[in-house]
Design a protein around this motif. Structure first.
Motif, PDB file in Angstrom:
ATOM      1  N   VAL A 223       0.847  -1.193   0.000  1.00  0.00           N
ATOM      2  CA  VAL A 223       0.000   0.000   0.000  1.00  0.00           C
ATOM      3  C   VAL A 223       0.881   1.240   0.000  1.00  0.00           C
ATOM      4  O   VAL A 223       1.866   1.323   0.745  1.00  0.00           O
ATOM      5  CB  VAL A 223      -0.934   0.017   1.225  1.00  0.00           C
ATOM      6  CG1 VAL A 223      -1.841   1.241   1.201  1.00  0.00           C
ATOM      7  CG2 VAL A 223      -1.762  -1.262   1.268  1.00  0.00           C
ATOM      8  N   SER A 224       0.516   2.223  -0.822  1.00  0.00           N
ATOM      9  CA  SER A 224       1.255   3.481  -0.861  1.00  0.00           C
ATOM     10  C   SER A 224       0.336   4.601  -1.321  1.00  0.00           C
ATOM     11  O   SER A 224      -0.653   4.368  -2.022  1.00  0.00           O
ATOM     12  CB  SER A 224       2.451   3.375  -1.813  1.00  0.00           C
ATOM     13  OG  SER A 224       3.159   4.608  -1.887  1.00  0.00           O
ATOM     14  N   THR A 225       0.675   5.804  -0.911  1.00  0.00           N
ATOM     15  CA  THR A 225       0.028   6.979  -1.495  1.00  0.00           C
ATOM     16  C   THR A 225       0.812   7.357  -2.750  1.00  0.00           C
ATOM     17  O   THR A 225       1.933   6.877  -2.966  1.00  0.00           O
ATOM     18  CB  THR A 225       0.030   8.152  -0.498  1.00  0.00           C
ATOM     19  OG1 THR A 225       1.392   8.523  -0.225  1.00  0.00           O
ATOM     20  CG2 THR A 225      -0.666   7.770   0.799  1.00  0.00           C
ATOM     21  N   PRO A 226       0.269   8.241  -3.592  1.00  0.00           N
ATOM     22  CA  PRO A 226       1.000   8.637  -4.800  1.00  0.00           C
ATOM     23  C   PRO A 226       2.176   9.569  -4.525  1.00  0.00           C
ATOM     24  O   PRO A 226       2.884   9.945  -5.466  1.00  0.00           O
ATOM     25  CB  PRO A 226      -0.075   9.358  -5.640  1.00  0.00           C
ATOM     26  CG  PRO A 226      -1.379   9.030  -5.015  1.00  0.00           C
ATOM     27  CD  PRO A 226      -1.109   8.771  -3.582  1.00  0.00           C
ATOM     28  N   GLN A 227       2.383   9.963  -3.287  1.00  0.00           N
ATOM     29  CA  GLN A 227       3.429  10.911  -2.947  1.00  0.00           C
ATOM     30  C   GLN A 227       4.821  10.316  -3.156  1.00  0.00           C
ATOM     31  O   GLN A 227       5.070   9.152  -2.858  1.00  0.00           O
ATOM     32  CB  GLN A 227       3.276  11.351  -1.488  1.00  0.00           C
ATOM     33  CG  GLN A 227       4.166  12.492  -1.062  1.00  0.00           C
ATOM     34  CD  GLN A 227       3.929  12.868   0.387  1.00  0.00           C
ATOM     35  OE1 GLN A 227       3.187  12.173   1.101  1.00  0.00           O
ATOM     36  NE2 GLN A 227       4.536  13.949   0.840  1.00  0.00           N
ATOM     37  N   ASP A 228       5.744  11.103  -3.659  1.00  0.00           N
ATOM     38  CA  ASP A 228       7.083  10.612  -3.993  1.00  0.00           C
ATOM     39  C   ASP A 228       7.793  10.006  -2.791  1.00  0.00           C
ATOM     40  O   ASP A 228       8.439   8.959  -2.897  1.00  0.00           O
ATOM     41  CB  ASP A 228       7.941  11.746  -4.573  1.00  0.00           C
ATOM     42  CG  ASP A 228       7.510  12.148  -5.978  1.00  0.00           C
ATOM     43  OD1 ASP A 228       6.730  11.379  -6.584  1.00  0.00           O
ATOM     44  OD2 ASP A 228       7.934  13.210  -6.459  1.00  0.00           O
ATOM     45  N   ILE A 229       7.695  10.637  -1.626  1.00  0.00           N
ATOM     46  CA  ILE A 229       8.411  10.144  -0.451  1.00  0.00           C
ATOM     47  C   ILE A 229       7.860   8.802   0.008  1.00  0.00           C
ATOM     48  O   ILE A 229       8.595   7.953   0.517  1.00  0.00           O
ATOM     49  CB  ILE A 229       8.353  11.190   0.696  1.00  0.00           C
ATOM     50  CG1 ILE A 229       9.346  10.860   1.797  1.00  0.00           C
ATOM     51  CG2 ILE A 229       6.937  11.291   1.258  1.00  0.00           C
ATOM     52  CD1 ILE A 229      10.780  10.977   1.392  1.00  0.00           C
ATOM     53  N   ALA A 230       6.555   8.571  -0.170  1.00  0.00           N
ATOM     54  CA  ALA A 230       5.959   7.278   0.183  1.00  0.00           C
ATOM     55  C   ALA A 230       6.335   6.212  -0.840  1.00  0.00           C
ATOM     56  O   ALA A 230       6.535   5.043  -0.488  1.00  0.00           O
ATOM     57  CB  ALA A 230       4.441   7.410   0.276  1.00  0.00           C
ATOM     58  N   LEU A 231       6.464   6.620  -2.090  1.00  0.00           N
ATOM     59  CA  LEU A 231       6.797   5.662  -3.143  1.00  0.00           C
ATOM     60  C   LEU A 231       8.218   5.130  -2.995  1.00  0.00           C
ATOM     61  O   LEU A 231       8.500   3.988  -3.364  1.00  0.00           O
ATOM     62  CB  LEU A 231       6.630   6.317  -4.518  1.00  0.00           C
ATOM     63  CG  LEU A 231       5.192   6.693  -4.887  1.00  0.00           C
ATOM     64  CD1 LEU A 231       5.171   7.529  -6.166  1.00  0.00           C
ATOM     65  CD2 LEU A 231       4.336   5.443  -5.063  1.00  0.00           C
TER      66      LEU A 231
END
Length: 341
Positions: A223-231
Motif C-alpha cells: 500500500v502506498s500513497t502517490p506521494q514521492d516520499i511514500a513511493l
C-alpha cells in the motif's frame, strides 16, 4: 542451532574428507618447496604453491559459510487451518495500510460470502486492528492453552492490543518481538480460514523477515500513497519481498484523489498516478485506487469499516475492486506454478 548440530550427511562427510586431504597435500607440497634451497625455479614454484593454498582456503571458507547459512534458515511451516496467508505491507507508516487491510478482509467476504477470512495485527509496537474493528478485551484460552481470537463482522482477529492495557507502550527488544510474533501466529485457534490477512508493521525489519521466512506467504499487497516520499519506501518494500521470494500481488494506490463534496471537483493532493507509475516500473500490477474520502476516515475511527457500514458507497466499491484483483492474481499465480510443475 539444532540444525547446526545435526550429523552431516554422507556426501558432506566425503566433501570434508576430500578437502582435508587436499589441504594436507598442499601443505606438504609447500613445505617441500621451501626445503629445496637454491633449486631451479624455487621461487616460482614456492610462490605458486602458496598462492594455490590461499586460493583453496578462500574457496573452501566460502563454501562452508554457504552451507552454514543454508542450514540456519528456518523451514516454512503452514498455520494450522489456514489455506492462504496474505500480507498487507507498506514501506512507510501513515499511508493507510491498516485501514486497507481491514477493508480488504471485509471486501473478500463481501465478494464471496462463502469465504472465511482472519486478520492478524503484526504491528507489535503500534497495533491498530482493535480500534479499526471495534474490539476490546483479552482472548480466552482453550483447554490446550491456545488463544481464541476476538471476532467482529465475521472476522476473527488477533492483536498485541488485546494483550496489553490501552495506551501502554510495548518496550521490547527484537528477540522478544520475534517470540511474541511466533505465538500470535502459532498459538491462536484460528479455525478453518480461506485467507489470513497479516497487517504488517511499517518498514522492512525483523517482523517482515521473520514472517516471510517462517510462514508460506501466498502473496503480498503493498500500500502506498502517490506521494514521492511514500513511493520510495514502497519500492523498498516490493524489493524486500522479491528478495525473500514472496510473490508481490500488486500495489494499492491509497488516497489517490479527493473529490469536493460540494462542487465535485477532483484534487490530487498527494500527486497523480505515482503508484501506478511505480507499479509499471517494477513490473507488478496496480490492484486499484482508493480515494481520499471523509467517509473512510470517519467509519474507521468509529470501528465501523466502510465496507460494512456503507456497503453501497463508491468507497466500499473501491475496496471490493481491490479484493477481486487480489483473488484474480492468486489464481494466476496458482496456474503459473501448476504449469511449471
Amino acid at each position: 542451532m539444532l540444525r547446526l548440530l545435526e550429523r552431516p550427511s554422507a556426501s558432506s562427510k566425503m566433501a570434508q574428507l576430500t578437502s582435508g586431504r587436499l589441504r594436507r597435500l598442499l601443505q606438504i607440497y609447500a613445505n617441500k618447496s621451501s626445503s629445496l634451497c637454491g633449486g631451479p625455479g624455487f621461487e616460482h614454484n614456492s610462490a605458486l604453491g602458496v598462492h594455490f593454498v590461499r586460493r583453496w582456503r578462500s574457496v573452501d571458507l566460502k563454501e562452508r559459510q554457504k552451507q552454514m547459512m543454508a542450514r540456519g534458515l528456518p523451514k516454512q511451516k503452514p498455520i494450522s487451518g489456514v489455506k492462504q496467508v496474505l500480507v498487507v505491507a507498506s514501506g512507510k507508516g501513515g499511508v493507510g495500510k491498516s485501514t486497507t487491510a481491514v477493508n480488504l478482509a471485509l471486501a473478500l467476504m463481501a465478494n464471496d460470502p462463502a469465504k472465511t477470512v482472519g486478520l492478524l495485527d503484526a504491528d507489535i509496537y503500534g497495533p491498530s486492528i482493535p480500534k479499526l474493528m471495534h474490539l476490546k478485551g483479552n482472548p480466552q484460552l482453550t483447554s490446550n492453552n491456545r488463544m481464541l481470537p476476538l471476532s467482529n463482522y465475521g472476522v476473527p482477529c488477533m492483536s498485541m492490543g488485546f494483550l496489553v492495557e490501552d495506551g501502554a507502550p510495548v518496550v521490547w527488544r527484537g528477540l522478544m518481538v520475534m517470540s511474541a510474533m511466533e505465538r500470535l501466529l502459532r498459538q491462536v485457534e484460528w479455525g478453518p480460514l480461506d485467507y489470513l490477512l497479516v497487517d504488517m508493521p511499517p518498514g522492512t525489519g525483523d517482523v517482515q523477515l521473520s514472517i516471510s521466512q517462517n510462514v508460506p506467504v501466498a502473496g503480498a499487497v503493498v500500500v502506498s500513497t502517490p506521494q514521492d516520499i511514500a513511493l520510495l519506501d514502497a519500492r523498498r518494500g516490493v524489493q524486500m519481498f522479491k528478495k525473500v521470494h514472496v510473490p508481490v500481488l500488486g500495489l494499492v494506490q491509497n488516497m489517490s484523489v479527493f473529490t469536493c463534496p460540494k462542487c465535485q471537483h477532483q484534487t490530487h493532493i498527494f500527486g497523480a498516478d505515482g503508484a501506478r507509475q511505480l507499479a509499471d516500473t517494477l513490473g507488478v500490477p496496480l490492484l486499484g485506487d482508493i480515494p481520499l474520502h471523509l467517509n473512510i476516515r470517519e467509519t474507521s475511527d468509529r470501528g465501523q469499516p466502510v465496507v460494512v457500514s456503507s456497503p453501497s458507497s463508491p468507497e466500499a466499491a473501491a475496496y471490493r475492486k481491490v479484493a477481486a484483483a487480489v483473488v484474480q492474481r492468486l489464481e494466476e499465480l496458482e496456474q503459473t506454478q501448476g504449469a511449471v510443475l
